[in-house]
Design a protein around this motif. Structure first.
Motif, PDB file in Angstrom:
ATOM      1  N   ILE A   1      77.890   7.046  59.441  1.00  0.00           N
ATOM      2  CA  ILE A   1      78.558   8.250  59.891  1.00  0.00           C
ATOM      3  C   ILE A   1      79.357   9.009  58.621  1.00  0.00           C
ATOM      4  O   ILE A   1      80.202   8.412  57.913  1.00  0.00           O
ATOM      5  N   LEU A   2      78.764  10.137  58.477  1.00  0.00           N
ATOM      6  CA  LEU A   2      79.506  10.859  57.087  1.00  0.00           C
ATOM      7  C   LEU A   2      80.115  12.293  57.797  1.00  0.00           C
ATOM      8  O   LEU A   2      79.941  12.527  58.788  1.00  0.00           O
ATOM      9  N   GLY A   3      81.107  12.549  57.063  1.00  0.00           N
ATOM     10  CA  GLY A   3      81.679  13.860  56.962  1.00  0.00           C
ATOM     11  C   GLY A   3      82.959  13.838  56.154  1.00  0.00           C
ATOM     12  O   GLY A   3      83.398  12.984  55.592  1.00  0.00           O
ATOM     13  N   PRO A   4      83.363  15.193  56.049  1.00  0.00           N
ATOM     14  CA  PRO A   4      84.675  15.350  55.338  1.00  0.00           C
ATOM     15  C   PRO A   4      85.906  14.467  55.736  1.00  0.00           C
ATOM     16  O   PRO A   4      85.801  14.205  56.989  1.00  0.00           O
ATOM     17  N   ASN A   5      86.854  14.580  54.900  1.00  0.00           N
ATOM     18  CA  ASN A   5      88.087  14.170  55.463  1.00  0.00           C
ATOM     19  C   ASN A   5      88.722  14.863  56.523  1.00  0.00           C
ATOM     20  O   ASN A   5      88.621  15.939  56.773  1.00  0.00           O
ATOM     21  N   GLY A   6      88.886  14.036  57.708  1.00  0.00           N
ATOM     22  CA  GLY A   6      89.356  14.691  58.748  1.00  0.00           C
ATOM     23  C   GLY A   6      88.561  15.224  59.876  1.00  0.00           C
ATOM     24  O   GLY A   6      88.961  15.713  60.788  1.00  0.00           O
TER      25      GLY A   6
ATOM     26  N   GLY B   1      70.048  -9.306  62.703  1.00  0.00           N
ATOM     27  CA  GLY B   1      70.081  -8.409  64.040  1.00  0.00           C
ATOM     28  C   GLY B   1      71.362  -7.715  64.656  1.00  0.00           C
ATOM     29  O   GLY B   1      71.156  -6.947  65.887  1.00  0.00           O
ATOM     30  N   THR B   2      72.431  -7.790  63.815  1.00  0.00           N
ATOM     31  CA  THR B   2      73.480  -7.067  64.416  1.00  0.00           C
ATOM     32  C   THR B   2      73.521  -5.425  64.200  1.00  0.00           C
ATOM     33  O   THR B   2      72.990  -5.181  62.748  1.00  0.00           O
ATOM     34  N   LYS B   3      73.662  -4.621  64.982  1.00  0.00           N
ATOM     35  CA  LYS B   3      73.545  -3.290  65.019  1.00  0.00           C
ATOM     36  C   LYS B   3      74.777  -2.949  63.994  1.00  0.00           C
ATOM     37  O   LYS B   3      75.937  -3.028  64.583  1.00  0.00           O
ATOM     38  N   ILE B   4      74.472  -2.161  62.954  1.00  0.00           N
ATOM     39  CA  ILE B   4      75.600  -1.659  62.017  1.00  0.00           C
ATOM     40  C   ILE B   4      75.837  -0.020  62.409  1.00  0.00           C
ATOM     41  O   ILE B   4      74.922   0.809  62.039  1.00  0.00           O
ATOM     42  N   VAL B   5      77.066   0.208  62.657  1.00  0.00           N
ATOM     43  CA  VAL B   5      77.501   1.512  62.641  1.00  0.00           C
ATOM     44  C   VAL B   5      78.786   1.756  61.580  1.00  0.00           C
ATOM     45  O   VAL B   5      79.854   1.223  62.021  1.00  0.00           O
ATOM     46  N   MET B   6      78.507   2.487  60.737  1.00  0.00           N
ATOM     47  CA  MET B   6      79.574   2.363  59.630  1.00  0.00           C
ATOM     48  C   MET B   6      80.118   3.544  59.061  1.00  0.00           C
ATOM     49  O   MET B   6      78.950   4.667  59.108  1.00  0.00           O
ATOM     50  N   THR B   7      81.206   3.997  58.808  1.00  0.00           N
ATOM     51  CA  THR B   7      81.697   5.326  58.233  1.00  0.00           C
ATOM     52  C   THR B   7      81.827   4.904  56.792  1.00  0.00           C
ATOM     53  O   THR B   7      82.237   4.042  56.131  1.00  0.00           O
ATOM     54  N   THR B   8      81.474   6.094  56.011  1.00  0.00           N
ATOM     55  CA  THR B   8      81.954   5.882  54.435  1.00  0.00           C
ATOM     56  C   THR B   8      82.071   7.263  53.763  1.00  0.00           C
ATOM     57  O   THR B   8      81.579   8.163  54.428  1.00  0.00           O
ATOM     58  N   HIS B   9      82.661   7.420  52.933  1.00  0.00           N
ATOM     59  CA  HIS B   9      82.837   8.785  52.006  1.00  0.00           C
ATOM     60  C   HIS B   9      82.034   8.682  51.060  1.00  0.00           C
ATOM     61  O   HIS B   9      82.193   9.467  49.972  1.00  0.00           O
ATOM     62  N   ASP B  10      81.507   7.615  50.562  1.00  0.00           N
ATOM     63  CA  ASP B  10      80.659   7.022  49.087  1.00  0.00           C
ATOM     64  C   ASP B  10      79.436   7.483  49.511  1.00  0.00           C
ATOM     65  O   ASP B  10      78.615   6.848  50.104  1.00  0.00           O
TER      66      ASP B  10
END
Length: 261
Positions: free
Chosen positions: A57-62, A205-214
């Motif tokens: 999941i990507l997007g600007p701060n806030g 087998g684990t589904k990964i849902v991750m946020t990052t700003h990198d």
């Protein structure tokens, strides 16, 4: 440190009697709104997340990335709209399905030893005896913390603490793991170690849902990208398409390093 994959990875975790559990996915959000003091932080957001690809999941701060994870995990309730796991609606905070876990940007650790942190988490999930010890030891080995088992958890370095948070998740064998910018405060070596563990969990087998700003990290890890801005889902699709041919003006600006207002 090079984490090891479990011997028999599977996308459908087995129960104690060897039967396979049904997947808790898909995860759906339907017109979700989240407001605080009259401010709309998530604004009519709808999405669907399936088993399989690593979703970043990507997007600007806030933009609402962390809030999205908390709503999905069940830590907070939407003001309006629905959050559903396999067509079952979450009816209150803390009522998400058990077979999913979350690792936060700043690890939350007990004032206990490294291994006691894992033992406590497993006890809460009613994992006892030999199975608890086996899961704990496997997770510590996989995350490079076996030699730190009796050390006080809060005396670990920042990177080691994040690996401990991942070890707890590993031991619980979640079907879905939410990661909220897990490497934002880490040096390059610690970041690489965390990414290796995330890759190993995905391989198991684990589904990964991750946020990052990198964005470099997103390019390394993402199979699918969700791009959000101002609490709304702007784009969702394959990572290669997002980075090479973003479909929205907002995504194009974000990837070019422009501020989004």
């Amino acid at each position: 440190m090079s984490p090891q994959h479990p011997a028999s990875p599977t996308a459908r975790p087995a129960t104690r009697d060897g039967a396979y559990e049904a997947s808790i996915l898909p995860l759906e959000m339907r017109e979700v709104v989240y407001e605080v003091a009259g401010a709309r932080l998530i604004d009519g957001l709808s999405l669907r997340i399936e088993q399989g690809p690593r979703t970043l999941i990507l997007g600007p701060n806030g933009a609402g990335k962390s809030l999205l994870l908390r709503l999905a995990h069940g830590l907070i309730r939407p003001t309006r709209g629905e959050v559903l796991w396999r067509n079952r609606k979450i009816t209150g905070a803390g009522r998400g399905p058990r077979r999913q876990a979350m690792v936060f940007q700043k690890p939350v650790l007990l004032r206990r030893s490294v291994q006691a942190n894992l033992d406590h988490a497993l006890a809460l999930h009613r994992v006892d005896g030999d199975q608890r010890r086996a899961r704990r030891d496997e997770a510590l080995e996989a995350t490079g913390l076996a030699g730190r088992a009796r050390q006080a958890a809060r005396s670990l370095s920042g990177g080691e603490q994040q690996r401990l948070a991942l070890a707890r998740a590993w031991a619980l064998k979640p079907q879905v793991l939410f990661l909220d910018e897990p490497t934002s405060a880490l040096d390059p070596a610690s970041t690489r170690a965390v990414e290796e563990i995330v890759e190993a969990l995905h391989g198991a087998g684990t589904k990964i849902v991750m946020t990052t700003h990198d964005l470099g990290q997103a390019r390394r890890l993402a199979d699918e990208v969700l791009f959000i801005n101002r609490g709304r889902l702007v784009e969702q699709g394959p990572a290669d398409r997002f980075f090479e041919q973003p479909q929205s003006r907002e995504a194009q600006a974000y990837l070019s390093g422009e501020l989004l207002w």
